[in-house]
Design a protein around this motif. Structure first.
Motif, PDB file in Angstrom:
ATOM      1  N   GLY A  57      -0.938 -10.306  -1.664  1.00  0.00           N
ATOM      2  CA  GLY A  57       0.380  -9.698  -1.809  1.00  0.00           C
ATOM      3  C   GLY A  57       1.463 -10.753  -1.760  1.00  0.00           C
ATOM      4  O   GLY A  57       1.222 -11.911  -1.422  1.00  0.00           O
ATOM      5  N   TRP A  74       4.994  -6.530  -3.207  1.00  0.00           N
ATOM      6  CA  TRP A  74       3.772  -5.943  -3.789  1.00  0.00           C
ATOM      7  C   TRP A  74       2.558  -6.370  -2.981  1.00  0.00           C
ATOM      8  O   TRP A  74       2.470  -7.522  -2.518  1.00  0.00           O
ATOM      9  CB  TRP A  74       3.614  -6.396  -5.244  1.00  0.00           C
ATOM     10  CG  TRP A  74       2.326  -5.951  -5.894  1.00  0.00           C
ATOM     11  CD1 TRP A  74       2.060  -4.758  -6.488  1.00  0.00           C
ATOM     12  CD2 TRP A  74       1.124  -6.733  -6.021  1.00  0.00           C
ATOM     13  NE1 TRP A  74       0.765  -4.730  -6.984  1.00  0.00           N
ATOM     14  CE2 TRP A  74       0.168  -5.939  -6.704  1.00  0.00           C
ATOM     15  CE3 TRP A  74       0.758  -8.022  -5.624  1.00  0.00           C
ATOM     16  CZ2 TRP A  74      -1.117  -6.384  -6.992  1.00  0.00           C
ATOM     17  CZ3 TRP A  74      -0.532  -8.475  -5.906  1.00  0.00           C
ATOM     18  CH2 TRP A  74      -1.444  -7.652  -6.579  1.00  0.00           C
ATOM     19  N   VAL A  75       1.566  -5.431  -2.817  1.00  0.00           N
ATOM     20  CA  VAL A  75       0.290  -5.699  -2.152  1.00  0.00           C
ATOM     21  C   VAL A  75      -0.821  -5.165  -3.054  1.00  0.00           C
ATOM     22  O   VAL A  75      -0.721  -4.048  -3.592  1.00  0.00           O
ATOM     23  CB  VAL A  75       0.218  -5.040  -0.757  1.00  0.00           C
ATOM     24  CG1 VAL A  75      -1.154  -5.264  -0.127  1.00  0.00           C
ATOM     25  CG2 VAL A  75       1.304  -5.581   0.158  1.00  0.00           C
ATOM     26  N   ARG A  76      -1.867  -5.959  -3.192  1.00  0.00           N
ATOM     27  CA  ARG A  76      -3.001  -5.569  -4.032  1.00  0.00           C
ATOM     28  C   ARG A  76      -3.599  -4.259  -3.558  1.00  0.00           C
ATOM     29  O   ARG A  76      -3.704  -4.019  -2.349  1.00  0.00           O
ATOM     30  CB  ARG A  76      -4.051  -6.685  -4.012  1.00  0.00           C
ATOM     31  CG  ARG A  76      -5.014  -6.668  -5.185  1.00  0.00           C
ATOM     32  CD  ARG A  76      -5.832  -7.940  -5.182  1.00  0.00           C
ATOM     33  NE  ARG A  76      -6.818  -7.943  -4.101  1.00  0.00           N
ATOM     34  CZ  ARG A  76      -7.407  -9.054  -3.640  1.00  0.00           C
ATOM     35  NH1 ARG A  76      -7.054 -10.236  -4.129  1.00  0.00           N
ATOM     36  NH2 ARG A  76      -8.299  -8.975  -2.681  1.00  0.00           N
ATOM     37  N   GLU A  77      -4.013  -3.421  -4.477  1.00  0.00           N
ATOM     38  CA  GLU A  77      -4.410  -2.053  -4.132  1.00  0.00           C
ATOM     39  C   GLU A  77      -5.582  -2.012  -3.154  1.00  0.00           C
ATOM     40  O   GLU A  77      -5.590  -1.192  -2.227  1.00  0.00           O
ATOM     41  CB  GLU A  77      -4.764  -1.279  -5.406  1.00  0.00           C
ATOM     42  CG  GLU A  77      -5.063   0.186  -5.165  1.00  0.00           C
ATOM     43  CD  GLU A  77      -5.260   0.958  -6.452  1.00  0.00           C
ATOM     44  OE1 GLU A  77      -5.482   2.187  -6.369  1.00  0.00           O
ATOM     45  OE2 GLU A  77      -5.208   0.344  -7.530  1.00  0.00           O
ATOM     46  N   ASP A  78      -6.565  -2.886  -3.311  1.00  0.00           N
ATOM     47  CA  ASP A  78      -7.737  -2.832  -2.440  1.00  0.00           C
ATOM     48  C   ASP A  78      -7.466  -3.401  -1.052  1.00  0.00           C
ATOM     49  O   ASP A  78      -8.316  -3.314  -0.166  1.00  0.00           O
ATOM     50  CB  ASP A  78      -8.924  -3.573  -3.075  1.00  0.00           C
ATOM     51  CG  ASP A  78      -8.652  -5.059  -3.247  1.00  0.00           C
ATOM     52  OD1 ASP A  78      -7.492  -5.420  -3.562  1.00  0.00           O
ATOM     53  OD2 ASP A  78      -9.580  -5.869  -3.070  1.00  0.00           O
ATOM     54  N   ARG A  79      -6.279  -3.991  -0.833  1.00  0.00           N
ATOM     55  CA  ARG A  79      -5.951  -4.536   0.475  1.00  0.00           C
ATOM     56  C   ARG A  79      -4.768  -3.806   1.116  1.00  0.00           C
ATOM     57  O   ARG A  79      -4.186  -4.309   2.073  1.00  0.00           O
ATOM     58  CB  ARG A  79      -5.630  -6.037   0.364  1.00  0.00           C
ATOM     59  CG  ARG A  79      -6.754  -6.876  -0.213  1.00  0.00           C
ATOM     60  CD  ARG A  79      -8.042  -6.736   0.608  1.00  0.00           C
ATOM     61  NE  ARG A  79      -7.893  -7.207   1.953  1.00  0.00           N
ATOM     62  CZ  ARG A  79      -8.176  -8.461   2.336  1.00  0.00           C
ATOM     63  NH1 ARG A  79      -8.616  -9.345   1.456  1.00  0.00           N
ATOM     64  NH2 ARG A  79      -8.041  -8.812   3.598  1.00  0.00           N
ATOM     65  N   ARG A  80      -4.436  -2.662   0.582  1.00  0.00           N
ATOM     66  CA  ARG A  80      -3.369  -1.877   1.190  1.00  0.00           C
ATOM     67  C   ARG A  80      -3.890  -1.152   2.429  1.00  0.00           C
ATOM     68  O   ARG A  80      -5.080  -1.085   2.664  1.00  0.00           O
ATOM     69  CB  ARG A  80      -2.796  -0.880   0.176  1.00  0.00           C
ATOM     70  CG  ARG A  80      -2.073  -1.563  -0.983  1.00  0.00           C
ATOM     71  CD  ARG A  80      -1.673  -0.614  -2.089  1.00  0.00           C
ATOM     72  NE  ARG A  80      -1.147  -1.364  -3.233  1.00  0.00           N
ATOM     73  CZ  ARG A  80      -0.874  -0.824  -4.416  1.00  0.00           C
ATOM     74  NH1 ARG A  80      -1.067   0.478  -4.615  1.00  0.00           N
ATOM     75  NH2 ARG A  80      -0.406  -1.580  -5.394  1.00  0.00           N
ATOM     76  N   LYS A  81      -2.995  -0.608   3.207  1.00  0.00           N
ATOM     77  CA  LYS A  81      -3.312   0.056   4.470  1.00  0.00           C
ATOM     78  C   LYS A  81      -3.892  -0.917   5.496  1.00  0.00           C
ATOM     79  O   LYS A  81      -4.574  -0.507   6.439  1.00  0.00           O
ATOM     80  CB  LYS A  81      -4.297   1.221   4.255  1.00  0.00           C
ATOM     81  CG  LYS A  81      -3.880   2.230   3.209  1.00  0.00           C
ATOM     82  CD  LYS A  81      -2.577   2.900   3.574  1.00  0.00           C
ATOM     83  CE  LYS A  81      -2.175   3.947   2.535  1.00  0.00           C
ATOM     84  NZ  LYS A  81      -0.871   4.579   2.835  1.00  0.00           N
ATOM     85  N   GLN A 112       8.191   5.132  -4.513  1.00  0.00           N
ATOM     86  CA  GLN A 112       7.580   3.906  -4.006  1.00  0.00           C
ATOM     87  C   GLN A 112       7.367   3.982  -2.493  1.00  0.00           C
ATOM     88  O   GLN A 112       6.387   4.584  -2.048  1.00  0.00           O
ATOM     89  CB  GLN A 112       8.438   2.694  -4.405  1.00  0.00           C
ATOM     90  CG  GLN A 112       8.367   2.376  -5.895  1.00  0.00           C
ATOM     91  CD  GLN A 112       9.192   1.157  -6.268  1.00  0.00           C
ATOM     92  OE1 GLN A 112      10.240   0.882  -5.679  1.00  0.00           O
ATOM     93  NE2 GLN A 112       8.734   0.419  -7.282  1.00  0.00           N
TER      94      GLN A 112
END
Length: 241
Positions: A57, A74-81, A112
């Motif tokens: 991100g 922005w944060v990469r989808e697989d590393r969110r949460k 968003q």
């Protein structure tokens, strides 16, 4: 036949124009700095990569005098949460404070992450309608602390010290039948049976036994009554000479 060049201003409409964008930026920056008494804004960026060097991100923004702003986050989808968004924002705020900022601003669309900024202490200052899809552009502001706050550690996968059992484990199984420590007697056992008939130490006399006085006078008997003794003889007068 020749075509005369236009003698007046010419208005052109087109796509991206890098030269035009740079000229406008320079002119507006100079005007703004003169009005606000500041220097040219500084660029700000924060990024984080994984062990393979891939971007997890990032954040880009600017610092203008005492005001910091976020352009993109922005944060990469697989590393969110995993908390990366909060850490990127925290790092940007700390850097802004280090460079002399007292305030931070950011905007986000309603689809968003408005709640994300609210949780980080930002307050909403206004909304703009007209965003495609019936959405809005929300503007946020935050007063930064005067001293930098300690950085948060990088997130890792939680490692519980001991796995939780799926079934409760008792330290000792409960008996299915109660086990008394000592059986209770069915019939009371006295230490000494009580007597059925009272036993006196000495029976009382049934009839009193009186003492009978002697029927025959006995002068020599010490217990004789006075009336049992015969009277003495009458004294005789002395004889005449």
């Amino acid at each position: 036949m020749t075509t005369e060049p236009p003698s007046g201003p010419v208005l052109r409409v087109g796509a991206e124009d890098e030269a035009l964008q740079q000229r406008l930026d320079d002119e507006l920056t100079a005007y703004n700095n003169q009005a606000a008494g500041t220097d040219v804004p500084d660029e700000l960026s924060v990024s984080v990569t994984d062990e393979d060097g891939e971007l997890i991100g990032g954040l880009t923004g600017w610092i203008w005098g005492t005001l910091g702003g976020v352009d993109m986050l922005w944060v990469r989808e697989d590393r969110r949460k995993e908390g990366w968004g909060s850490r990127l924002m925290r790092a940007a705020e700390e850097e802004a404070v280090r460079r002399g900022c007292t305030d931070m601003t950011v905007s986000t669309y309603t689809f968003q992450a408005p709640d994300f900024y609210l949780r980080r202490g930002y307050r909403e200052t206004g909304r703009m309608d007209g965003v495609p899809g019936g959405h809005q552009d929300i503007y946020f502001h935050k007063t930064l602390p005067t001293t930098p706050q300690p950085s948060e550690p990088l997130p890792t996968t939680p490692e519980p010290s001991e796995p939780l059992p799926t079934t409760p484990q008792r330290s000792e199984p409960l008996p299915t039948t109660p086990q008394p420590s000592e059986p209770l007697p069915t019939t009371p056992q006295p230490s000494e049976p009580p007597p059925t008939t009272p036993q006196p130490l000495e029976p009382p006399p049934t009839t009193p036994e009186p003492q009978n006085p002697p029927t025959t006078p006995d002068p020599g008997h010490p217990l004789s009554a006075p009336w049992d003794v015969p009277p003495p003889p009458h004294p005789r007068p002395p004889s005449a000479p």
